[in-house]
Design a protein around this motif. Structure first.
Motif, PDB file in Angstrom:
ATOM      1  N   LEU A 136       0.819  -1.212   0.000  1.00 42.62           N
ATOM      2  CA  LEU A 136       0.000   0.000   0.000  1.00 42.62           C
ATOM      3  C   LEU A 136       0.856   1.267   0.000  1.00 42.62           C
ATOM      4  O   LEU A 136       0.485   2.267  -0.625  1.00 42.62           O
ATOM      5  CB  LEU A 136      -0.958  -0.009   1.194  1.00 42.62           C
ATOM      6  N   GLN A 137       1.992   1.246   0.659  1.00 42.19           N
ATOM      7  CA  GLN A 137       2.890   2.406   0.656  1.00 42.19           C
ATOM      8  C   GLN A 137       3.461   2.649  -0.741  1.00 42.19           C
ATOM      9  O   GLN A 137       3.653   3.790  -1.147  1.00 42.19           O
ATOM     10  CB  GLN A 137       4.016   2.223   1.663  1.00 42.19           C
ATOM     11  N   ARG A 138       3.729   1.566  -1.474  1.00 43.83           N
ATOM     12  CA  ARG A 138       4.276   1.692  -2.836  1.00 43.83           C
ATOM     13  C   ARG A 138       3.208   1.995  -3.878  1.00 43.83           C
ATOM     14  O   ARG A 138       3.533   2.456  -4.966  1.00 43.83           O
ATOM     15  CB  ARG A 138       5.009   0.402  -3.237  1.00 43.83           C
ATOM     16  N   HIS A 139       1.965   1.720  -3.572  1.00 43.57           N
ATOM     17  CA  HIS A 139       0.873   1.868  -4.541  1.00 43.57           C
ATOM     18  C   HIS A 139      -0.215   2.774  -3.965  1.00 43.57           C
ATOM     19  O   HIS A 139      -1.255   2.309  -3.500  1.00 43.57           O
ATOM     20  CB  HIS A 139       0.306   0.490  -4.915  1.00 43.57           C
ATOM     21  N   GLN A 140       0.051   4.052  -4.047  1.00 47.08           N
ATOM     22  CA  GLN A 140      -0.854   5.047  -3.465  1.00 47.08           C
ATOM     23  C   GLN A 140      -2.226   5.084  -4.122  1.00 47.08           C
ATOM     24  O   GLN A 140      -3.170   5.648  -3.561  1.00 47.08           O
ATOM     25  CB  GLN A 140      -0.196   6.432  -3.535  1.00 47.08           C
ATOM     26  N   GLU A 141      -2.378   4.441  -5.285  1.00 42.15           N
ATOM     27  CA  GLU A 141      -3.684   4.411  -5.940  1.00 42.15           C
ATOM     28  C   GLU A 141      -4.721   3.630  -5.118  1.00 42.15           C
ATOM     29  O   GLU A 141      -5.918   3.684  -5.394  1.00 42.15           O
ATOM     30  CB  GLU A 141      -3.587   3.828  -7.366  1.00 42.15           C
TER      31      GLU A 141
ATOM     32  N   ALA B  50      -4.757   3.981  -1.678  1.00 48.06           N
ATOM     33  CA  ALA B  50      -4.789   4.646  -0.372  1.00 48.06           C
ATOM     34  C   ALA B  50      -6.222   4.908   0.113  1.00 48.06           C
ATOM     35  O   ALA B  50      -6.479   4.904   1.319  1.00 48.06           O
ATOM     36  CB  ALA B  50      -4.000   5.954  -0.424  1.00 48.06           C
ATOM     37  N   ASP B  51      -7.147   5.115  -0.811  1.00 45.63           N
ATOM     38  CA  ASP B  51      -8.531   5.400  -0.419  1.00 45.63           C
ATOM     39  C   ASP B  51      -9.219   4.204   0.229  1.00 45.63           C
ATOM     40  O   ASP B  51     -10.258   4.357   0.877  1.00 45.63           O
ATOM     41  CB  ASP B  51      -9.343   5.859  -1.638  1.00 45.63           C
TER      42      ASP B  51
END
Length: 90
Positions: free
Chosen positions: A77-82, A84-85
């Motif tokens: 999740l830190q590497r793939h901010q898409e 984050a929601d």
């Protein structure tokens, strides 16, 4: 990738073999992911990342949030901010 709610986990399958899984606990509106594991025979092939991506896409389709306890999922999740929601915040 498939959801196996009877086992409380998402599974990455290669053919008939379960190559990896992400264990979770579900409650209304929220999925807590506790552990991700990839079989040693499939390590280094992107199975874990594909599994987590598929799981997150499925959770998004269901309009669910995730509480990532698993370090692998948190790092993804830190590497793939898409995604984050999708992360639940108190």
């Amino acid at each position: 990738m498939r959801d196996n709610p009877e086992q409380g986990r998402y599974e990455a399958q290669l053919g008939l073999v379960v190559a990896g899984f992400a264990s979770y606990h579900a409650q209304p509106g929220l999925v807590t992911v506790t552990h991700t594991e990839v079989d040693r025979a499939f390590e280094g092939r992107g199975v874990g990342s594909a599994l987590v991506r598929g799981m997150l896409d499925d959770l998004r389709r269901q309009n669910l949030r995730i509480l990532p306890i698993c370090p692998f999922v948190r790092a993804f999740l830190q590497r793939h901010q898409e995604y984050a929601d999708l992360v639940w915040t108190p």
